[in-house]
Design an enzyme around this catalytic site. Structure first.
Site, PDB file in Angstrom:
ATOM      1  N   HIS A 133      35.174  42.216  34.191  1.00  0.00           N
ATOM      2  CA  HIS A 133      36.423  41.567  33.671  1.00  0.00           C
ATOM      3  C   HIS A 133      36.537  41.692  32.143  1.00  0.00           C
ATOM      4  CE1 HIS A 133      38.484  40.432  36.890  1.00  0.00           C
ATOM      5  NE2 HIS A 133      37.617  39.489  38.381  1.00  0.00           N
TER       6      HIS A 133
ATOM      7  N   CYS B 155      38.546  39.578  44.888  1.00  0.00           N
ATOM      8  CA  CYS B 155      38.783  38.994  43.279  1.00  0.00           C
ATOM      9  C   CYS B 155      39.150  38.112  43.250  1.00  0.00           C
ATOM     10  CB  CYS B 155      38.801  39.988  42.227  1.00  0.00           C
ATOM     11  SG  CYS B 155      38.940  39.496  40.886  1.00  0.00           S
ATOM     12  N   LEU B 156      39.336  36.787  42.672  1.00  0.00           N
ATOM     13  CA  LEU B 156      40.367  35.585  42.595  1.00  0.00           C
ATOM     14  C   LEU B 156      41.146  36.112  41.845  1.00  0.00           C
ATOM     15  CD1 LEU B 156      37.970  32.673  41.366  1.00  0.00           C
ATOM     16  CD2 LEU B 156      38.705  33.746  43.777  1.00  0.00           C
TER      17      LEU B 156
ATOM     18  N   HIS C 279      30.067  42.387  38.690  1.00  0.00           N
ATOM     19  CA  HIS C 279      31.883  42.816  38.716  1.00  0.00           C
ATOM     20  C   HIS C 279      32.357  41.853  37.465  1.00  0.00           C
ATOM     21  CE1 HIS C 279      35.858  41.834  41.235  1.00  0.00           C
ATOM     22  NE2 HIS C 279      35.139  40.458  40.479  1.00  0.00           N
ATOM     23  N   GLU C 280      31.760  40.374  37.542  1.00  0.00           N
ATOM     24  CA  GLU C 280      31.706  39.590  36.283  1.00  0.00           C
ATOM     25  C   GLU C 280      32.360  40.083  34.645  1.00  0.00           C
ATOM     26  OE1 GLU C 280      33.821  37.438  37.012  1.00  0.00           O
ATOM     27  OE2 GLU C 280      32.965  37.345  39.566  1.00  0.00           O
TER      28      GLU C 280
ATOM     29  N   GLN D 126      40.310  35.685  33.140  1.00  0.00           N
ATOM     30  CA  GLN D 126      40.644  35.460  33.760  1.00  0.00           C
ATOM     31  C   GLN D 126      41.458  33.985  34.300  1.00  0.00           C
ATOM     32  OE1 GLN D 126      37.674  35.911  37.073  1.00  0.00           O
ATOM     33  NE2 GLN D 126      39.345  36.909  38.072  1.00  0.00           N
TER      34      GLN D 126
ATOM     35  N   GLY E  90      32.166  34.182  41.319  1.00  0.00           N
ATOM     36  CA  GLY E  90      32.183  34.073  39.829  1.00  0.00           C
ATOM     37  C   GLY E  90      33.742  34.228  39.448  1.00  0.00           C
TER      38      GLY E  90
HETATM   39 ZN   LIG Z   1      36.871  39.295  39.630  1.00  0.00          ZN
END
Ligand SMILES: [Zn+2]
Length: 178
Positions: A150, A103-104, A146-147, A50, A45
């Site tokens: 953000h 997480c990226l 999670h997304e 981000q 995701g």
């Molecule tokens: Zn993330």
């Protein structure tokens, strides 16, 4: 086009994203670049903030993976099934479950176990502007939580203890010095 992903502790990750008023060509191009970036980084995701766009849009693809008994995510060889969700809204139900996440935007592939809700109802728009409503559990429910976090400037590490967070921050400082 692969986009650079903002990295913690970049303060821009804390910004609250704005709703999308109109789905323009620019938004469609951003969605396609976000998917490309997510696949390149082997994430499941990615949220627009981000990659430095503070609008309420997320992309998700949980199809190529499954969760092992240990909670790890592994490739199952399934074809990709990208989802683009605009202005997503979640309501939560079910028990609180433990979720091991990374997480990226959180460097060094740091992972930690955080509390999530077992089930969510999602309302969103597709990239064509069509309404989407679905009920999710399992990995999709976790990934949506999670997304969507953000979009409100929240990271999974906000849920861990101060002690764990300080240890993580110290490990980052060490790396920078090395
Ligand atoms: Zn993330």
């Amino acid at each position: 086009m692969i986009l650079p992903v903002l990295q913690y502790p970049d303060e821009r990750l804390r910004r609250k994203s704005q709703p999308v008023d109109e789905i323009t060509d620019e938004i469609r191009e951003l969605a396609s670049n976000m998917l490309e970036t997510m696949y390149d980084e082997e994430g499941i995701g990615l949220a627009a903030p981000q990659v430095g766009h503070f609008i309420r849009m997320i992309v998700i693809d949980i199809s190529p993976c499954y969760e092992t008994e240990e909670g790890n995510v592994e490739d199952n060889g399934e074809p990709p099934m990208p989802m683009v969700l605009i202005n997503p809204e979640l309501s939560f139900s079910g028990a609180t479950v433990k979720s091991e996440e990374g997480c990226l935007s959180v460097p060094n592939s740091y992972r930690a176990t955080v509390p999530r809700r077992e089930k969510v109802s999602l309302k969103a728009l597709s990239l064509d502007g069509d309404p989407i409503e679905l009920e999710a559990d399992g990995m999709l429910a976790i990934c949506l939580q999670h997304e969507c976090d953000h979009l409100d400037g929240k990271l999974f590490i906000d849920y861990i203890s101060r002690l764990k967070l300080n240890l993580y921050k110290a490990s980052l400082r060490k790396l920078v010095k090395a």
